[in-house]
Design an enzyme around this catalytic site. Structure first.
Site, PDB file in Angstrom:
ATOM      1  N   HIS A   1       1.311  -7.207  13.526  1.00 47.78           N
ATOM      2  CA  HIS A   1       1.137  -6.099  12.584  1.00 47.78           C
ATOM      3  C   HIS A   1       0.939  -4.801  13.379  1.00 47.78           C
ATOM      4  CE1 HIS A   1      -0.514  -3.529   9.478  1.00 47.78           C
ATOM      5  NE2 HIS A   1      -0.049  -4.396   8.596  1.00 47.78           N
TER       6      HIS A   1
ATOM      7  N   GLU B   1       7.974  -3.030   8.445  1.00 48.36           N
ATOM      8  CA  GLU B   1       6.865  -2.186   8.003  1.00 48.36           C
ATOM      9  C   GLU B   1       6.863  -0.876   8.784  1.00 48.36           C
ATOM     10  OE1 GLU B   1       3.690  -4.721   5.894  1.00 48.36           O
ATOM     11  OE2 GLU B   1       3.042  -4.194   7.898  1.00 48.36           O
TER      12      GLU B   1
END
Ligand code: PGA
Length: 227
Positions: free
Chosen positions: A100, A149
């Protein structure tokens, strides 16, 4: 049928939010309302501390919810203070989020570590959801599921456009194979989720902020029923 035949993932990433009671309350509110759909996978990723109780609550309620961790150790079990090895997590989780951007930026996680983590997850049969910030982020060998993302869209309320996302998904599939499943993440809400889910190149969404509100998250899942 959800997804008109394609796999659809709706993944809730709690990040470092919620204590145990709040996580369990979320599970009972969301779990009891979820419908079982053949191609839909709804995943909740709480913090490590909540994993075991969340897993139990899902089993007791027979909810159609999978459990995910937000990270795992790049090393096997051993002398690695503070780390959770894949052998320790495998009974609790189906999936793990890796790479992430918050981990890359704030904890110095590198592409090499993401690859090591994926290897550890694979050994124990845990599905890796690797986050990429664009088509240039390297994806480790053996990765089958990624979330695009873009950093500017995370937690800002400004989602990327479905058009951009499709271009990135097409690029990734060209590089790594058409069977790679690509999710979108970044300010997904019940208002904008349909535009992402209905794109042929996309297989779902990774939801942060909007997942923390059980009613809003349920609305997002409900949109996926109609795809
Ligand atoms: P957001 O987070 O939905 O709050 O933008 C998404 C993510 O970081 O996975």
């Amino acid at each position: 049928m959800a997804g008109g035949g394609k796999d659809l993932w709706v993944v809730a990433n709690f990040k470092s939010n919620f204590n145990l009671a709040q996580a369990l309350d979320w599970v009972s509110q969301v779990g009891s309302k979820l419908e079982r759909k053949p191609n839909l996978k709804v995943v909740v990723c709480p913090d490590f501390v909540a994993l075991e109780e969340v897993k139990k609550a899902i089993q007791v309620g027979s909810f159609p919810l999978m459990v995910g961790a937000q990270d795992l150790s790049p090393y096997p079990e051993g002398a690695h203070t503070g780390e959770e090895a894949s052998t320790q997590l495998k009974e609790l989780v189906d999936l793990v989020i890796l790479g992430h951007s918050e981990r890359r930026e704030n904890f110095g996680e590198t592409d090499a570590q993401v690859a090591q983590k994926l290897d550890q997850a694979q050994r124990e049969g845990i599905i890796s959801l690797v986050c990429v910030q664009g088509a240039n982020t390297p994806i480790p060998k053996g990765c089958k599921l990624v979330a695009f993302e873009p950093v500017f869209a995370i937690g800002t309320g400004h989602a990327d456009t479905p058009k951009d996302t499709v271009l990135v998904a097409q690029n990734l599939k060209q590089k790594y194979g058409q069977s790679l499943e690509v999710l979108y993440g970044g300010s997904v809400t019940s208002e904008n989720v349909k535009a992402f889910l209905e794109k042929e190149e996309l297989n779902g969404v990774l939801v942060g902020t909007a997942s923390l509100n059980p009613q809003e998250f349920l609305k997002i899942v409900e949109v996926s029923y109609e795809i």
